[in-house]
Scaffold this active site. Structure first.
Site, short mmCIF file in Angstrom:
data_model
loop_
_atom_site.label_atom_id
_atom_site.label_comp_id
_atom_site.label_asym_id
_atom_site.label_seq_id
_atom_site.Cartn_x
_atom_site.Cartn_y
_atom_site.Cartn_z
CG ASP A 136 -5.14 5.96 6.84
OD1 ASP A 136 -5.52 5.51 7.92
OD2 ASP A 136 -4.20 5.46 6.19
N GLY A 158 0.84 -1.20 0.00
CA GLY A 158 0.00 0.00 0.00
C GLY A 158 0.87 1.26 0.00
CG HIS A 159 3.29 2.19 3.43
ND1 HIS A 159 3.28 1.04 4.18
CD2 HIS A 159 2.73 3.15 4.21
CE1 HIS A 159 2.76 1.30 5.38
NE2 HIS A 159 2.41 2.57 5.42
CB SER A 207 1.90 -0.84 9.66
OG SER A 207 2.27 -0.09 8.53
NE ARG A 208 -2.30 1.09 14.76
CZ ARG A 208 -2.28 2.36 14.37
NH1 ARG A 208 -2.82 2.71 13.22
NH2 ARG A 208 -1.73 3.29 15.13
N GLY A 244 -2.88 7.77 1.12
CA GLY A 244 -3.75 6.68 0.72
C GLY A 244 -5.21 6.91 1.07
CD GLU A 245 -9.19 7.04 -2.96
OE1 GLU A 245 -9.68 5.90 -3.13
OE2 GLU A 245 -9.38 7.99 -3.74
P1 AMP Z 1 0.94 5.00 7.70
O1 AMP Z 1 2.33 4.51 7.60
O2 AMP Z 1 -0.03 4.00 8.21
O3 AMP Z 1 0.85 6.34 8.39
O4 AMP Z 1 0.48 5.27 6.21
C1 AMP Z 1 1.22 6.12 5.37
C2 AMP Z 1 0.45 6.37 4.13
O5 AMP Z 1 0.17 5.14 3.46
C3 AMP Z 1 -0.93 7.02 4.39
O6 AMP Z 1 -1.17 7.99 3.39
C4 AMP Z 1 -1.86 5.85 4.28
O7 AMP Z 1 -3.18 6.22 3.90
C5 AMP Z 1 -1.20 5.04 3.18
N1 AMP Z 1 -1.63 3.65 3.21
C6 AMP Z 1 -1.57 2.80 4.26
N2 AMP Z 1 -2.12 1.60 3.94
C7 AMP Z 1 -2.53 1.71 2.65
C8 AMP Z 1 -3.21 0.83 1.74
N3 AMP Z 1 -3.54 -0.42 2.09
N4 AMP Z 1 -3.49 1.28 0.51
C9 AMP Z 1 -3.16 2.55 0.14
N5 AMP Z 1 -2.53 3.43 0.94
C10 AMP Z 1 -2.23 3.02 2.18
#
Ligand code: AMP
Length: 294
Positions: free
Chosen positions: A165, A51-52, A201-202, A162-163
């Site tokens: 969030d 996703g990232h 990540s969770r 990402g959508e």
């Molecule tokens: P985080 O590391 O969880 O703060 O996420 C960093 C970025 O990655 C944020 O913009 C999230 O929305 C995006 N993100 C996390 N998981 C996904 C996913 N499964 N698909 C698309 N974007 C994601």
């Protein structure tokens, strides 16, 4: 000025430069600007998955050089949340980012992000209310503050979020518009596992048994969306969805709501414009979120 440090060389012989100091980040970006290159920013908290990496790839379609940041931001975690336990995997994250085409990893420390005496927080009203905003008091203020700082430090042309969030994405679009920050905030579609579970990540916190239950979140969301589009009463569909998740083994459902996809205003009727379903539910101690457009 301190040197930009290198991650350990990757198997393919690649390595990703890592800027730990803001001065190094700025010097690198100034060099790119002097060459006339466009710059993209992908903020993350690390423990990277596909996703990232999809955000990095999207940023690369729009810009010439992509900076990914990894910062586990203490101000967006509540006192009972998982800040201390959040996975930190810098070496493997750097390898993944290099393979996805990022040009620089920026890893500020908590001390430089929030030095002694730090007193300014950014609050976005409106779209921060409801959904995760109500369930996680202070969360979006922490996100808005750290993203403002990252945008000011990088001054990118484009920043990608990402959508997954979705409410956060709307908060950040509003923030950039309201504060006249000259950046394009781009949203990227949710990347999912084969069984529909949104990558997160969770997800690593889930036990084998919980991982088997988790896909019910997206399955139920899709079923509720189909029923609403089929003309069923919205409140009945939402109630059914919550009951279904509890039956499937979720411990509790924080919310299951239909909202306008731009303003995030609650909708209680089948939409004739853009609408989105949002869900957050607990599986044991793990909080999972998802959303889909109708
Ligand atoms: P985080 O590391 O969880 O703060 O996420 C960093 C970025 O990655 C944020 O913009 C999230 O929305 C995006 N993100 C996390 N998981 C996904 C996913 N499964 N698909 C698309 N974007 C994601």
């Amino acid at each position: 000025m301190t040197q930009t440090s290198q991650a350990s060389p990757l198997s393919g012989g690649e390595s990703l430069p890592i800027a730990r100091e803001t001065a190094d980040l700025r010097a690198t970006i100034t060099g790119w600007r002097a060459e006339g290159l466009r710059v993209g920013l992908v903020p993350t908290m690390g423990a990277l998955h596909d996703g990232h990496l999809s955000l990095v790839r999207l940023a690369l379609q729009k810009t010439d050089r992509v900076v990914a940041s990894i910062f586990v931001n203490p101000t967006q975690f509540g006192p009972d949340e998982d800040f201390a336990a959040y996975p930190r995997e810098e070496a493997s994250d750097a390898a993944k980012l290099a393979a996805a085409g990022a040009s620089l990893l920026y890893t500020p420390t908590v001390e430089t992000m929030y030095p002694h005496g730090f007193s300014t927080m950014v609050t976005v009203e409106g779209v921060s209310r409801g959904l995760c905003g109500d369930r996680r008091p202070g969360h979006f203020q922490g996100v808005a503050t750290v993203v403002t700082k990252l945008l000011m430090r990088c001054l990118p042309d484009v920043a990608v979020f990402g959508e997954k969030d979705y409410q956060q994405l709307q908060v950040l679009k509003r923030l950039a518009r309201d504060l006249d920050i000259p950046v394009e905030i781009l949203g990227a579609p949710v990347v999912r596992e084969d069984d529909g579970l949104a990558m997160s990540s969770r997800n690593a916190y889930l036990t084998t048994e919980q991982r088997a239950i988790a896909p019910a979140l997206n399955r139920t969301l899709r079923r509720v969306a189909a029923d609403i589009l089929g003309g069923a009463e919205v409140s009945d569909c939402l109630e059914w969805g919550i009951g279904e998740l509890l039956k499937d083994g979720f411990s509790s459902v924080d919310y299951l709501e239909l909202r306008d996809s731009k303003t995030l205003a609650p909708l209680d009727e089948a939409p004739d414009g853009d609408a989105r379903l949002f869900i957050a539910a607990m599986l044991g101690k793990v909080r999972l979120i998802d959303n889909i457009g109708l």
